[in-house]
Design a protein around this motif. Structure first.
Motif, PDB file in Angstrom:
ATOM      1  N   LEU A  46       0.874  -1.267  -0.056  1.00 35.42           N
ATOM      2  CA  LEU A  46       0.079   0.132   0.112  1.00 35.42           C
ATOM      3  C   LEU A  46       0.886   1.088  -0.093  1.00 35.42           C
ATOM      4  CD1 LEU A  46      -2.899  -1.181   2.430  1.00 35.42           C
ATOM      5  CD2 LEU A  46      -3.143  -0.801   0.145  1.00 35.42           C
ATOM      6  N   LEU A  47       2.152   1.134   0.748  1.00 39.28           N
ATOM      7  CA  LEU A  47       2.713   2.210   0.770  1.00 39.28           C
ATOM      8  C   LEU A  47       3.656   2.482  -0.482  1.00 39.28           C
ATOM      9  CD1 LEU A  47       4.276   1.862   4.387  1.00 39.28           C
ATOM     10  CD2 LEU A  47       2.470   3.487   3.630  1.00 39.28           C
ATOM     11  N   LYS A  48       4.080   1.607  -1.156  1.00 41.31           N
ATOM     12  CA  LYS A  48       5.109   1.760  -2.211  1.00 41.31           C
ATOM     13  C   LYS A  48       4.179   1.725  -3.723  1.00 41.31           C
ATOM     14  CE  LYS A  48       9.082  -0.074  -0.289  1.00 41.31           C
ATOM     15  NZ  LYS A  48      10.272  -1.199  -0.271  1.00 41.31           N
ATOM     16  N   ILE A  49       2.955   1.043  -3.482  1.00 34.28           N
ATOM     17  CA  ILE A  49       2.211   1.161  -4.810  1.00 34.28           C
ATOM     18  C   ILE A  49       1.090   1.868  -5.060  1.00 34.28           C
ATOM     19  CG2 ILE A  49       1.231  -0.263  -6.622  1.00 34.28           C
ATOM     20  CD1 ILE A  49       2.835  -2.908  -5.186  1.00 34.28           C
ATOM     21  N   GLY A  50       0.490   2.069  -3.564  1.00 31.10           N
ATOM     22  CA  GLY A  50      -0.725   2.818  -3.557  1.00 31.10           C
ATOM     23  C   GLY A  50      -0.693   4.112  -3.929  1.00 31.10           C
ATOM     24  N   GLY A  51       0.410   4.787  -3.902  1.00 31.08           N
ATOM     25  CA  GLY A  51       0.452   6.247  -3.935  1.00 31.08           C
ATOM     26  C   GLY A  51       0.595   6.631  -5.667  1.00 31.08           C
ATOM     27  N   LEU A  52       0.777   5.505  -6.433  1.00 27.53           N
ATOM     28  CA  LEU A  52       1.088   5.928  -7.659  1.00 27.53           C
ATOM     29  C   LEU A  52      -0.225   5.906  -8.493  1.00 27.53           C
ATOM     30  CD1 LEU A  52       3.860   3.184  -8.473  1.00 27.53           C
ATOM     31  CD2 LEU A  52       4.161   5.725  -8.068  1.00 27.53           C
ATOM     32  N   PRO A  53      -0.393   6.979  -9.754  1.00 28.30           N
ATOM     33  CA  PRO A  53      -1.821   6.771 -10.143  1.00 28.30           C
ATOM     34  C   PRO A  53      -2.216   5.511 -10.862  1.00 28.30           C
ATOM     35  CG  PRO A  53       0.096   7.962 -11.356  1.00 28.30           C
ATOM     36  CD  PRO A  53       0.513   7.371 -10.043  1.00 28.30           C
ATOM     37  N   PRO A  54      -3.368   5.023 -10.905  1.00 26.12           N
ATOM     38  CA  PRO A  54      -3.700   3.626 -11.373  1.00 26.12           C
ATOM     39  C   PRO A  54      -3.626   3.704 -12.864  1.00 26.12           C
ATOM     40  CG  PRO A  54      -5.513   4.833 -10.804  1.00 26.12           C
ATOM     41  CD  PRO A  54      -4.321   5.860 -10.281  1.00 26.12           C
ATOM     42  N   SER A 125      -3.782  -2.222  -3.727  1.00 27.42           N
ATOM     43  CA  SER A 125      -2.689  -1.290  -3.888  1.00 27.42           C
ATOM     44  C   SER A 125      -2.839  -0.543  -5.182  1.00 27.42           C
ATOM     45  CB  SER A 125      -1.506  -1.770  -3.337  1.00 27.42           C
ATOM     46  OG  SER A 125      -1.382  -2.331  -2.018  1.00 27.42           O
ATOM     47  N   ASN A 126      -3.208  -1.373  -6.168  1.00 30.26           N
ATOM     48  CA  ASN A 126      -3.292  -1.019  -7.631  1.00 30.26           C
ATOM     49  C   ASN A 126      -4.596  -0.614  -8.031  1.00 30.26           C
ATOM     50  OD1 ASN A 126      -0.829  -1.856  -9.140  1.00 30.26           O
ATOM     51  ND2 ASN A 126      -0.714  -3.392  -7.775  1.00 30.26           N
ATOM     52  N   HIS A 127      -5.448  -0.065  -6.890  1.00 32.21           N
ATOM     53  CA  HIS A 127      -6.654   0.411  -6.914  1.00 32.21           C
ATOM     54  C   HIS A 127      -7.764  -0.407  -7.624  1.00 32.21           C
ATOM     55  CE1 HIS A 127      -4.860   4.303  -5.980  1.00 32.21           C
ATOM     56  NE2 HIS A 127      -3.846   3.918  -6.734  1.00 32.21           N
ATOM     57  N   GLU A 128      -7.486  -1.656  -7.607  1.00 22.16           N
ATOM     58  CA  GLU A 128      -8.558  -2.838  -8.177  1.00 22.16           C
ATOM     59  C   GLU A 128      -9.157  -3.573  -6.797  1.00 22.16           C
ATOM     60  OE1 GLU A 128      -7.857  -5.729 -10.867  1.00 22.16           O
ATOM     61  OE2 GLU A 128      -6.600  -4.319 -12.152  1.00 22.16           O
ATOM     62  N   VAL A 129     -10.437  -3.021  -6.440  1.00 25.15           N
ATOM     63  CA  VAL A 129     -11.247  -3.381  -5.376  1.00 25.15           C
ATOM     64  C   VAL A 129     -12.343  -4.150  -5.374  1.00 25.15           C
ATOM     65  CG1 VAL A 129     -10.510  -1.397  -4.038  1.00 25.15           C
ATOM     66  CG2 VAL A 129     -12.630  -1.283  -5.185  1.00 25.15           C
ATOM     67  N   GLY A 130     -12.807  -4.427  -6.485  1.00 27.21           N
ATOM     68  CA  GLY A 130     -14.071  -5.142  -6.964  1.00 27.21           C
ATOM     69  C   GLY A 130     -13.835  -6.873  -6.575  1.00 27.21           C
ATOM     70  N   ILE A 131     -13.009  -7.297  -7.628  1.00 27.35           N
ATOM     71  CA  ILE A 131     -12.681  -8.715  -7.402  1.00 27.35           C
ATOM     72  C   ILE A 131     -12.250  -9.204  -5.878  1.00 27.35           C
ATOM     73  CG2 ILE A 131     -11.537 -10.790  -8.205  1.00 27.35           C
ATOM     74  CD1 ILE A 131     -13.986  -9.956  -9.845  1.00 27.35           C
ATOM     75  N   PRO A 132     -11.315  -8.497  -5.413  1.00 22.80           N
ATOM     76  CA  PRO A 132     -10.705  -8.611  -4.285  1.00 22.80           C
ATOM     77  C   PRO A 132     -11.719  -8.706  -3.048  1.00 22.80           C
ATOM     78  CG  PRO A 132      -9.143  -7.346  -5.292  1.00 22.80           C
ATOM     79  CD  PRO A 132     -10.429  -7.218  -6.156  1.00 22.80           C
ATOM     80  N   GLN A 133     -12.621  -7.856  -3.267  1.00 19.87           N
ATOM     81  CA  GLN A 133     -13.575  -7.726  -2.229  1.00 19.87           C
ATOM     82  C   GLN A 133     -14.726  -9.049  -2.445  1.00 19.87           C
ATOM     83  OE1 GLN A 133     -12.557  -5.430  -0.159  1.00 19.87           O
ATOM     84  NE2 GLN A 133     -14.865  -4.901   0.427  1.00 19.87           N
ATOM     85  N   THR A 134     -14.465  -9.637  -3.234  1.00 15.27           N
ATOM     86  CA  THR A 134     -15.410 -11.140  -3.362  1.00 15.27           C
ATOM     87  C   THR A 134     -14.619 -12.254  -2.656  1.00 15.27           C
ATOM     88  OG1 THR A 134     -14.591 -11.703  -5.333  1.00 15.27           O
ATOM     89  CG2 THR A 134     -16.409  -9.964  -5.360  1.00 15.27           C
ATOM     90  N   THR A 135     -13.410 -12.166  -2.457  1.00 16.14           N
ATOM     91  CA  THR A 135     -12.772 -13.325  -1.875  1.00 16.14           C
ATOM     92  C   THR A 135     -13.543 -14.129  -0.553  1.00 16.14           C
ATOM     93  OG1 THR A 135     -11.247 -12.016  -0.530  1.00 16.14           O
ATOM     94  CG2 THR A 135     -10.408 -12.521  -2.909  1.00 16.14           C
ATOM     95  N   GLY A 136     -13.859 -13.254   0.330  1.00 14.14           N
ATOM     96  CA  GLY A 136     -14.569 -13.812   1.564  1.00 14.14           C
ATOM     97  C   GLY A 136     -15.668 -14.619   1.084  1.00 14.14           C
ATOM     98  N   GLY A 137     -16.600 -14.033   0.013  1.00 14.56           N
ATOM     99  CA  GLY A 137     -17.625 -14.812  -0.483  1.00 14.56           C
ATOM    100  C   GLY A 137     -17.408 -16.175  -1.339  1.00 14.56           C
ATOM    101  N   MET A 138     -16.376 -15.909  -2.231  1.00 17.34           N
ATOM    102  CA  MET A 138     -15.529 -17.372  -2.574  1.00 17.34           C
ATOM    103  C   MET A 138     -15.435 -18.270  -1.891  1.00 17.34           C
ATOM    104  SD  MET A 138     -12.617 -15.839  -5.400  1.00 17.34           S
ATOM    105  CE  MET A 138     -12.791 -14.278  -6.283  1.00 17.34           C
ATOM    106  N   THR A 139     -14.676 -18.115  -0.845  1.00 19.66           N
ATOM    107  CA  THR A 139     -14.442 -18.975   0.467  1.00 19.66           C
ATOM    108  C   THR A 139     -15.544 -19.564   0.837  1.00 19.66           C
ATOM    109  OG1 THR A 139     -12.231 -17.773   0.870  1.00 19.66           O
ATOM    110  CG2 THR A 139     -12.915 -19.545   2.473  1.00 19.66           C
TER     111      THR A 139
END
Length: 457
Positions: A46-54, A125-139
């Motif tokens: 988050l610190l090293k990648i998140g600050g870069l523009p997506p 960190s790369n500003h992609e949140v949709g698919i990662p947010q579904t991991t709990g539901g996948m499990t």
């Protein structure tokens, strides 16, 4: 949530109460170890990648992500092995509940959970949140399907652990597959010095998972009968649904709070804090009201678990307290008061451990549930005090505090003082009615927006 409830029902059909208790305790250990195995090293991304523009369809920091994933795999595997060794040497740590065979079978979940957490953080960190947010539901969904197959085909208890392990591995496979052909090595690499930046997040994560699993683990150590642990697990998992009334607003609230705070809009931040708290109270209070009325038959539907109804009401009171104090922990973390928020959470976790060790040997299920109430009280009071001192937000007005106390007291009286259920119902109606009456314009606006969205759909 639906998959979790179905999984719970399927497990109680597949496993005897003693085996179910062992599975639940081992899973609690695996989840705590998995979520904390990286010691917060994921935050480096988050610190090293998140600050870069997506950049569309590009995942930066491949080398950094690979290094962190390798680190968490090693630390998680070592932690799981250490837990197995400790329980092998001191089997009395789990009391009368046989946990060791389940912990050995479920141990791959520890590195799987740690790797998924690292991958999710890389995507975020790369500003992609949709698919990662579904991991709990996948499990949860895949675990439910695995348990359903086990139940339908009569595979028995031996198939439960493999189904849970496969479900834990699935999100990692999906996220890794989606990253193919669209990664870039920059920026930077990982060093052990970077880990200190993530230690506060490690402490926060430890506190969060501890509040959901430590009571089950301590109860198992002292319970004279594993069936008591099984009853408490079912009650605990349903009571945690009350918390969803608050958590549903976190993804919307936190970035707005950060933006308004950066712009110096203190009144706007305070208003939005109140909005999130109010809507959380109404949602959670409604869930609690339903649980008061149908809680005992609901628990009995999963087996002979209605005996834990009193503990269930106390657990509902604990989560209602959490919602009633509002999103103070999330707010403090988002506006940069991470150190104080961490101290508040860690102090509350220590308090929870002390309460559990004092009350569980004497009161069993009731002691475990009361410990959670007291720990949430410590967390809530310290959190809103810090919120007032550092952000100038008054989380609870005297009226808010009074009606919250009435709602919680009704639940505790019904559970501890053998008061009739209508006392708990009356307390919840006072809480819900007063909250709604204080916020009629807000509810009118929200209702109008929902109707507009439905018409648009």
């Amino acid at each position: 949530m639906v998959a979790g409830v179905l999984s719970l029902w399927l497990l109680t059909r597949i496993l005897e109460a003693e085996a179910f208790a062992g599975y639940a305790v081992a899973m609690s250990v695996a989840v705590i170890l998995g979520y904390t195995a990286g010691y917060g090293s994921e935050r480096v991304m988050l610190l090293k990648i998140g600050g870069l523009p997506p950049e569309a369809n590009l995942l930066r920091g491949r080398r950094l992500a690979q290094q962190i994933i390798a680190l968490v795999f090693v630390t998680a595997s070592a932690t799981a092995a250490l837990a197995i060794l400790v329980l092998s040497l001191w089997p009395n740590l789990s009391g009368e509940t046989e946990v060791l065979p389940w912990l050995i079978a479920l141990s791959p979940i520890v590195p799987a959970t740690a790797i998924v957490l690292a991958l999710v953080t890389w995507y975020q960190s790369n500003h992609e949140v949709g698919i990662p947010q579904t991991t709990g539901g996948m499990t949860d969904g895949s675990r439910c399907l695995g348990f359903a197959a086990t139940f339908v085909f009569g595979l028995g208890a031996a198939a439960v652990a493999p189904a849970a392990v496969i479900a834990a591995l699935l999100p990692a496979a999906v996220l890794a597959w989606r990253a193919r052909g669209r990664t870039e090595s920059e920026p930077g690499s990982f060093s052990l010095r970077d880990m200190r930046d993530g230690l506060q997040f490690f402490a926060i994560r430890l506190a969060q998972t501890g509040f959901h699993h430590l009571d089950i683990m301590v109860l198992a150590a002292f319970a004279p009968d594993p069936s008591l642990v099984a009853q408490y697990v079912v009650a605990s998992r349903f009571a945690a649904i009350v918390e969803a009334g608050q958590q549903v607003f976190v993804p919307a609230y936190t970035p707005r709070a950060r933006r308004h705070s950066a712009e110096g809009k203190a009144e706007t931040v305070a208003r939005e804090y109140g909005v999130a708290r109010t809507l959380g109270i109404l949602a959670s209070g409604t869930a609690v009201l339903i649980f008061i009325l149908i809680g005992r038959p609901l628990l009995d539907f999963f087996g002979e678990f209605g005996a834990a109804y009193d503990a269930f009401l106390i657990l509902c009171a604990a989560y209602l307290l959490q919602v009633g104090f509002g999103l103070h922990s999330a707010h403090l973390s988002m506006v940069g008061e991470l150190r104080l928020s961490t101290l508040s959470r860690l102090g509350s976790l220590v308090a929870l451990a002390i309460f559990l060790l004092v009350l569980v040997p004497r009161l069993g299920q009731t002691g475990a549930a009361l410990s959670l109430v007291l720990a949430h009280l410590v967390l809530g009071l310290s959190g809103i005090w810090i919120l007032k001192a550092r952000a100038g937000i008054t989380a609870l007005t005297p009226t808010n505090a009074l009606v919250l106390a009435i709602g919680v007291s009704g639940l505790l009286m019904a559970a501890l003082a053998a008061a009739p259920p209508w006392v708990a119902v009356a307390g919840m109606l006072v809480l819900l009615g007063t909250t709604a009456a204080q916020n009629t314009s807000l509810l009118t606006n929200v209702t109008g927006e929902l109707l507009s969205l439905l018409r648009r759909s």
